[in-house]
Design a protein around this motif. Structure first.
Motif, short mmCIF file in Angstrom:
data_model
loop_
_atom_site.label_atom_id
_atom_site.label_comp_id
_atom_site.label_asym_id
_atom_site.label_seq_id
_atom_site.Cartn_x
_atom_site.Cartn_y
_atom_site.Cartn_z
N LEU A 86 -7.64 -11.77 -7.12
CA LEU A 86 -8.59 -12.54 -6.32
C LEU A 86 -7.98 -13.86 -5.86
CD1 LEU A 86 -11.43 -12.75 -5.16
CD2 LEU A 86 -12.12 -13.84 -7.29
N ILE A 87 -7.27 -14.55 -6.74
CA ILE A 87 -6.67 -15.83 -6.37
C ILE A 87 -5.59 -15.64 -5.31
CG2 ILE A 87 -5.21 -17.71 -7.25
CD1 ILE A 87 -6.84 -17.58 -9.84
N CYS A 88 -4.77 -14.60 -5.46
CA CYS A 88 -3.73 -14.34 -4.46
C CYS A 88 -4.34 -13.93 -3.12
CB CYS A 88 -2.76 -13.26 -4.95
SG CYS A 88 -1.69 -13.82 -6.28
N GLY A 89 -5.44 -13.17 -3.16
CA GLY A 89 -6.10 -12.80 -1.91
C GLY A 89 -6.68 -14.01 -1.20
N ILE A 90 -7.29 -14.92 -1.95
CA ILE A 90 -7.82 -16.16 -1.35
C ILE A 90 -6.68 -17.03 -0.84
CG2 ILE A 90 -9.06 -18.29 -1.86
CD1 ILE A 90 -10.81 -16.66 -3.79
N ALA A 91 -5.58 -17.10 -1.58
CA ALA A 91 -4.43 -17.88 -1.13
C ALA A 91 -3.86 -17.32 0.16
CB ALA A 91 -3.35 -17.91 -2.22
N GLY A 92 -3.86 -15.99 0.30
CA GLY A 92 -3.38 -15.39 1.55
C GLY A 92 -4.25 -15.75 2.73
N VAL A 93 -5.57 -15.87 2.52
CA VAL A 93 -6.47 -16.24 3.62
C VAL A 93 -6.35 -17.72 3.94
CG1 VAL A 93 -8.90 -16.45 4.26
CG2 VAL A 93 -8.10 -14.38 3.13
N VAL A 102 1.82 -13.53 3.38
CA VAL A 102 2.34 -12.18 3.24
C VAL A 102 2.70 -11.91 1.79
CG1 VAL A 102 4.18 -10.62 3.96
CG2 VAL A 102 3.18 -12.19 5.61
N LEU A 103 3.38 -12.84 1.16
CA LEU A 103 3.76 -12.66 -0.24
C LEU A 103 2.52 -12.66 -1.16
CD1 LEU A 103 6.86 -15.04 -0.33
CD2 LEU A 103 6.84 -12.55 -0.07
N ALA A 104 1.59 -13.57 -0.89
CA ALA A 104 0.38 -13.65 -1.71
C ALA A 104 -0.47 -12.40 -1.52
CB ALA A 104 -0.41 -14.90 -1.37
N SER A 105 -0.53 -11.88 -0.30
CA SER A 105 -1.33 -10.68 -0.05
C SER A 105 -0.72 -9.46 -0.70
CB SER A 105 -1.48 -10.47 1.46
OG SER A 105 -2.15 -11.56 2.04
N ILE A 106 0.58 -9.36 -0.67
CA ILE A 106 1.25 -8.24 -1.36
C ILE A 106 1.00 -8.33 -2.86
CG2 ILE A 106 3.51 -7.27 -1.92
CD1 ILE A 106 4.38 -8.01 0.95
N ALA A 107 1.08 -9.53 -3.41
CA ALA A 107 0.80 -9.71 -4.85
C ALA A 107 -0.67 -9.38 -5.16
CB ALA A 107 1.11 -11.14 -5.27
N ALA A 108 -1.58 -9.73 -4.24
CA ALA A 108 -3.00 -9.42 -4.44
C ALA A 108 -3.23 -7.91 -4.46
CB ALA A 108 -3.84 -10.07 -3.35
N VAL A 109 -2.57 -7.17 -3.58
CA VAL A 109 -2.74 -5.72 -3.53
C VAL A 109 -2.17 -5.07 -4.80
CG1 VAL A 109 -1.97 -3.64 -2.32
CG2 VAL A 109 -2.85 -5.59 -1.03
N ILE A 110 -0.99 -5.49 -5.21
CA ILE A 110 -0.36 -4.88 -6.39
C ILE A 110 -1.18 -5.17 -7.65
CG2 ILE A 110 1.67 -4.99 -7.89
CD1 ILE A 110 3.33 -5.48 -5.33
N GLY A 134 -10.00 -8.90 -4.32
CA GLY A 134 -8.59 -9.23 -4.09
C GLY A 134 -7.89 -8.18 -3.25
N LEU A 135 -8.21 -6.89 -3.50
CA LEU A 135 -7.63 -5.82 -2.69
C LEU A 135 -8.06 -5.93 -1.23
CD1 LEU A 135 -7.95 -2.69 -4.99
CD2 LEU A 135 -5.87 -3.62 -4.03
N ILE A 136 -9.34 -6.18 -1.00
CA ILE A 136 -9.84 -6.28 0.38
C ILE A 136 -9.17 -7.44 1.11
CG2 ILE A 136 -11.89 -6.82 1.76
CD1 ILE A 136 -13.51 -5.20 -0.31
N GLY A 138 -6.33 -8.90 0.33
CA GLY A 138 -4.90 -8.63 0.47
C GLY A 138 -4.61 -7.67 1.60
N TYR A 139 -5.34 -6.55 1.66
CA TYR A 139 -5.12 -5.58 2.73
C TYR A 139 -5.48 -6.17 4.10
CZ TYR A 139 -4.02 -1.52 -0.16
OH TYR A 139 -3.40 -0.64 -0.99
N ALA A 140 -6.53 -6.98 4.16
CA ALA A 140 -6.92 -7.60 5.43
C ALA A 140 -5.83 -8.54 5.93
CB ALA A 140 -8.24 -8.34 5.28
N MET A 141 -5.27 -9.33 5.03
CA MET A 141 -4.24 -10.28 5.46
C MET A 141 -2.94 -9.56 5.80
SD MET A 141 -5.74 -13.01 5.83
CE MET A 141 -4.31 -13.87 6.40
N ILE A 142 -2.63 -8.46 5.11
CA ILE A 142 -1.43 -7.68 5.47
C ILE A 142 -1.62 -7.07 6.85
CG2 ILE A 142 -0.13 -5.59 4.90
CD1 ILE A 142 -0.43 -6.36 1.95
N ALA A 143 -2.84 -6.56 7.13
CA ALA A 143 -3.10 -5.98 8.45
C ALA A 143 -3.00 -7.04 9.54
CB ALA A 143 -4.48 -5.33 8.45
#
Length: 170
Positions: A86-93, A102-110, A134-136, A138-143
């Motif tokens: 969740l923290i990595c997904g928020i950091a990616g946004v 990109v790095l934070a979103s990949i970490a959020a997905v993994i 966090g998955l949502i 992460g995937y949104a930011m990767i897309a």
């Protein structure tokens, strides 16, 4: 005025009708015999408790008028990987303007996928919602990063290839 009563025979008291009893202001309550009250035995001070003593459990019912609360189970521990996802997904946004998303979103997905696996295997671990969030993210930011990169490459190839020579020729 004449009296219709006949006089009583000699030697007897005069006959008068009995009077009804006067109503009592308060009802008469029969009293119970008084029994001697014995005080409850008090435990002796500084006396050790026998080892076979087990405390009694409280009754399964609540006394009348006492609030009854349902038993609440203890909260489950939350997976650290779900929190990380969740923290990595928020950091990616939040850090969308840097390379870090990109790095934070990949970490959020993994970490989100690993946390979902943990919560499926062990129902005693919580954090499934955080892992999914966090998955949502992460995937949104990767897309978004992929579409941005593809758009940048396409615009550079088709627009930039024809405009660059004209910009540098002047």
């Amino acid at each position: 005025m004449s009296d219709n009563r006949t006089p009583p025979p000699a030697g007897e008291p005069p006959r008068t009708p009995p009077r009804p009893p006067a109503p009592a202001a308060f009802p008469v309550v029969p009293t119970l015999p008084a029994y001697p009250v014995q005080p409850a035995p008090q435990p002796a001070q500084n006396q050790p408790v026998p080892p076979s003593y087990t405390p009694t459990t409280p009754p399964a019912y609540a006394p009348y008028g006492a609030p009854v609360y349902p038993a609440v189970p203890a909260p489950r521990p939350t997976s650290g990987l779900a929190i990380t996802s969740l923290i990595c997904g928020i950091a990616g946004v939040v850090l969308v303007w840097a390379i870090i998303p990109v790095l934070a979103s990949i970490a959020a997905v993994i970490t989100g996928h690993i946390a979902l696996g943990q919560t499926r295997r062990d129902p005693g671990i919580g954090g499934r919602g955080m892992a999914i969030a966090g998955l949502i993210l992460g995937y949104a930011m990767i897309a978004i990063a992929a579409f941005t990169l593809i758009g940048f490459i396409i615009s550079f190839l088709f627009v930039g290839a024809f405009s660059l020579p004209f910009i540098f020729s002047r």
